[in-house]
Design an enzyme around this catalytic site. Structure first.
Site, PDB file in Angstrom:
ATOM      1  CG  ASP A   8      -1.660   1.228   1.496  1.00  0.00           C
ATOM      2  OD1 ASP A   8      -1.682   2.099   0.606  1.00  0.00           O
ATOM      3  OD2 ASP A   8      -2.261   1.348   2.590  1.00  0.00           O
ATOM      4  CE  LYS A  70      -1.831   7.006  -3.299  1.00  0.00           C
ATOM      5  NZ  LYS A  70      -2.304   6.068  -2.268  1.00  0.00           N
ATOM      6  CD  GLU A 147      -5.172   3.539  -2.318  1.00  0.00           C
ATOM      7  OE1 GLU A 147      -6.060   4.281  -1.831  1.00  0.00           O
ATOM      8  OE2 GLU A 147      -4.049   3.966  -2.656  1.00  0.00           O
ATOM      9  CG  ASP A 169      -9.024   5.085   2.119  1.00  0.00           C
ATOM     10  OD1 ASP A 169      -8.533   5.567   3.154  1.00  0.00           O
ATOM     11  OD2 ASP A 169      -8.337   4.514   1.250  1.00  0.00           O
TER      12      ASP A 169
END
Ligand code: AMP
Length: 515
Positions: A8, A70, A147, A169
């Site tokens: 992850d 990211k 994800e 999330d």
């Protein structure tokens, strides 16, 4: 062939997981930390820093430290570190390489293949950049996995029936909500929405501001605005936020935060969970709107969703859980290791792709709600003896939750905590698990004293209930052991037998009348 892993690659933290005997587990670093902060830096002596070391340097030397790379993936933006500039894939590759090393050290074997996760909304360019990062790090990238799909794999929803799962999330720096449709082994992302600038970091900043205000009120002098002091305050704010997930109150202490003349000024304030909730509620409202937008994009209503999965460290905040549960009142809301489950799911998928035997993770839920008898407000006014749920049924274990109750009458010196399990609104209609008292409370008007009741339900099925008087720390607790569950069910049996016996009595009575 080397070992396969699942990764992850997160905005704030990254995780690497592997399979052992068909079960995924998160690989810790040598200190035992499971999360690797997604930070990369160069020290003043030119040494490469990754993870904790880079995070620690960030406050003092932001110009030599990169975070949240990211967000730049798939762009041609570059960052400069020391005397070189790097593309986002290269910075991500440094993080991946560090995770690869971690895995190789602990597994004592070469690790060559990986499944790496990305948000469902990532574009082709962002996915491609992530794949390149994996290759630069020396991996063969088996798959770039969404994800929410990885999270859903952990919950082993592989029934033949189609299930619609909403994955909520909320991490450190990003929020997204996805609706995935799962049939057998096939997972499809139907809709995804979010805000890649919303997360736990924002909650930390709200609390940091609140602490600054309280400091100014107390000392009539502001917190110095230099980077080092503000960084200390921000770190303290994050610690307080995390403490408030498990406790209704926490005391923040930062000595020598400032000085006035010759006098050192310390920060020492108590924060109630309620105050913190007030600060973050407006931000959380936005996440609920995103749920509605995702539903409408998927052309669904809340009724079409079979379950909700909570992912990301910030979903450990009780208010987040409450708001999501209230927003989708008829849907079970599950959570299991929210900051690790995407990595665990990636490891499961890596195992499947590498042809290993993969078992599902045993996710256990509690079958009955747990709570206490309390005086509660109703449309007819306050009523005693009502069942106040603390851990709702279907919560994934282990879990711990707490609620705050106020005294009901003037000069109340004792609080009786009666613990029940069941679903009835009247406490006594449920199964009693035990009771205990907190005594010797100081004389105060009704409502002026607050008691936090904390339920902790562990993997072995042991419930520990603790009641603590606010501020004073006056405490008492009760442990309800699994060994007693047998007795509980016999109690339930007795209740059922009595109820059926009563039914027979009435029908016998009506038979008599017919004769
Ligand atoms: P993630 O990106 O999923 O690793 O989530 C990181 C965020 O979760 C950070 O903002 C953390 O401060 C936050 N976090 C981790 N544990 C907790 C907790 N127990 N309560 C509240 N926030 C938490």
């Amino acid at each position: 062939m080397g070992q396969v892993v699942g990764i992850d690659l997160g905005t704030t933290n990254s995780v690497v997981a592997a399979l052992e005997d068909g079960q995924p587990w998160v690989i810790p670093d040598e200190e035992g930390d499971l999360l690797l902060p997604s930070y990369v830096g160069i020290s003043d002596t030119g040494q490469l820093l990754v993870g904790q070391a880079a995070l620690r340097q960030y406050a003092a030397a932001p110009e030599r430290t990169v975070k949240s790379i990211k967000r730049q993936m798939g762009t041609d933006h570059t960052v400069t570190l020391g005397d070189r500039s790097y593309r986002p894939q290269e910075i991500s590759a440094i993080i991946l390489r560090s995770l690869k090393q971690r895995a190789e050290t602990i597994l004592e074997t070469a690790v060559t293949q990986a499944v790496i996760t990305v948000p469902a909304y990532f574009t082709d360019a962002q996915r491609q950049a992530t794949k390149e990062a994996g290759e630069i790090a020396g991996f063969e990238v088996l798959q770039i996995l969404n994800e929410p799909t990885a999270a859903a794999l952990v919950f082993d929803i592989r029934s033949e029936e189609t299930e619609n799962v909403l994955v909520y999330d909320l991490g450190g720096g990003t929020f997204d909500v996805s609706i995935v449709e799962i049939t057998g082994d096939v997972t499809e992302v139907l809709a995804s929405h979010g805000n890649n600038r919303l997360g736990g970091d924002d909650f930390d900043r709200q609390l940091q501001r609140h602490l600054s205000d309280r400091f100014l009120q107390i000392h009539e002098s502001p917190v110095p605005n230099d980077a080092a002091t503000q960084a200390r305050l921000l770190r303290t704010a994050e610690q307080a936020k995390i403490a408030l997930s498990d406790n209704a109150f926490t005391t923040v202490r930062e000595p020598f935060l400032a000085s006035k003349g010759e006098t050192a000024l310390h920060l020492e304030v108590e924060i109630a969970r309620e105050d913190f909730e007030g600060l973050i509620k407006p931000l959380l409202k936005e996440t609920l709107d995103a749920i509605d937008r995702a539903l409408s994009d998927a052309e669904m209503t809340a009724d079409d969703i079979d379950r909700v999965i909570l992912v990301g460290g910030s979903t450990r905040i009780p208010l987040v859980q409450h708001l999501v549960e209230n927003h989708l009142p008829d849907t079970p809301v599950n959570s299991f290791e929210p900051d690790l489950c995407v990595g665990l799911g990636a490891a499961l998928q890596a195992g499947v792709l590498a042809g290993e035997a993969v078992d599902s993770i045993l996710v256990d839920v509690i079958p009955h709600s747990l709570g206490i008898a309390a005086v509660m407000d109703t449309p007819m006014g306050p009523m005693p003896g009502l069942f106040s749920t603390i851990i709702p049924r279907n919560s994934v274990i282990p879990t711990s939750r707490s609620e705050v109750y106020s005294t009901a009458v003037d000069r109340q010196d004792t609080v009786e905590i009666e613990v029940f399990q069941g679903e009835n609104a009247i406490a006594r209609e449920n199964v009693p698990l035990g009771s205990f008292r907190v005594e010797g409370l100081p004389p105060k008007p009704a409502g002026a004293l607050q008691v936090e009741v904390h339920f902790d339900f562990d993997l072995n099925g042991i419930l520990t209930v603790t009641a603590t008087e606010k501020g004073k720390g006056q405490q008492n607790s009760l442990v309800v052991n699994d060994a007693e569950t047998g007795r509980l069910s016999s109690h339930e049996l007795n209740q059922a037998r009595d109820a059926i016996a009563a039914l027979f009595d009435t029908s016998a009575a009506s038979d008599d009348e017919e004769e």
